[in-house]
Design a protein around this motif. Structure first.
Motif, short mmCIF file in Angstrom:
data_model
loop_
_atom_site.label_atom_id
_atom_site.label_comp_id
_atom_site.label_asym_id
_atom_site.label_seq_id
_atom_site.Cartn_x
_atom_site.Cartn_y
_atom_site.Cartn_z
N TYR A 1 0.82 -1.21 0.00
CA TYR A 1 0.00 0.00 0.00
C TYR A 1 0.86 1.26 0.00
O TYR A 1 0.56 2.24 -0.69
N ALA A 2 1.93 1.26 0.78
CA ALA A 2 2.80 2.43 0.83
C ALA A 2 3.48 2.67 -0.52
O ALA A 2 3.58 3.81 -0.98
N MET B 1 12.09 7.57 -11.52
CA MET B 1 11.82 7.85 -10.11
C MET B 1 11.19 6.68 -9.37
O MET B 1 11.40 6.52 -8.19
N ILE B 2 10.41 5.87 -10.05
CA ILE B 2 9.70 4.79 -9.38
C ILE B 2 10.64 3.64 -9.05
O ILE B 2 10.47 2.96 -8.06
N THR C 1 7.50 11.65 0.96
CA THR C 1 8.49 11.18 0.02
C THR C 1 7.97 11.31 -1.41
O THR C 1 8.72 11.71 -2.31
N GLY C 2 6.71 10.98 -1.63
CA GLY C 2 6.13 11.14 -2.96
C GLY C 2 6.08 12.58 -3.41
O GLY C 2 6.33 12.90 -4.58
N VAL C 3 5.78 13.49 -2.50
CA VAL C 3 5.72 14.92 -2.84
C VAL C 3 7.12 15.46 -3.18
O VAL C 3 7.30 16.18 -4.15
N SER D 1 3.94 5.82 -5.42
CA SER D 1 3.97 5.85 -6.88
C SER D 1 2.88 6.74 -7.44
O SER D 1 3.10 7.50 -8.39
N LEU D 2 1.70 6.68 -6.85
CA LEU D 2 0.60 7.51 -7.30
C LEU D 2 0.88 8.99 -7.07
O LEU D 2 0.67 9.82 -7.95
N ILE D 3 1.41 9.32 -5.92
CA ILE D 3 1.72 10.72 -5.60
C ILE D 3 2.83 11.24 -6.50
O ILE D 3 2.77 12.37 -7.00
N ILE D 4 3.85 10.40 -6.77
CA ILE D 4 4.92 10.82 -7.66
C ILE D 4 4.38 11.08 -9.06
O ILE D 4 4.75 12.07 -9.70
#
Length: 98
Positions: free
Chosen positions: A46-47, A64-65, A95-97, A52-55
Motif C-alpha cells: 500500500y505504501a 523515479m519509481i 516522500t512522494g511529494v 507511486s501515485l503521488i509521484i
C-alpha cells in the motif's frame, strides 16, 4: 493545445504496458523491503502504491519509481522502530511529494 494532447495521449499503449510492467516489478520488491523494515507486507504494498501515485500526480521523471521501496525501507526501518507505524503514511506521502 495539440502538443499537449500528443504528449499525454500519443503513446497510450506503450504507457499502459510500462505501467503494468512497473507494477508487477514493484509488488515483490515492496513485499521484500517491507519485511526488512519490520512491517506487514501488505502495508509495504500500500505504501509503495501511494508513493507511486503521488509521484505520478506531481510529475515525476521516468526513473523515479524504480527502487523506491528500497530507499523507503532504509528510512522506515528506524522510523517504525522508534515511533511506531503511525508515522509511516505521512513519511510515504512526503516522500512522494518531494
Amino acid at each position: 493545445m495539440k502538443e499537449i494532447k500528443q504528449e499525454w495521449f500519443g503513446n497510450i499503449k506503450g504507457d499502459l504496458l510500462a505501467g503494468i510492467v512497473v507494477c508487477m516489478a514493484l509488488i515483490p520488491e515492496a513485499i521484500g523491503f517491507s519485511i526488512v523494515a519490520g512491517v506487514d507486507p501488505m502495508v509495504g504494498v500500500y505504501a509503495s502504491f501511494c508513493m507511486s501515485l503521488i509521484i505520478s500526480i506531481f510529475g515525476g521523471r521516468t526513473g523515479m519509481i524504480s527502487a523506491a521501496a528500497g530507499a523507503m525501507a532504509l528510512v522506515l526501518a528506524s522510523l517504525v522502530k522508534e515511533h511506531g507505524i503511525e508515522y509511516m503514511l505521512l513519511a510515504t506521502i512526503l516522500t512522494g511529494v518531494f
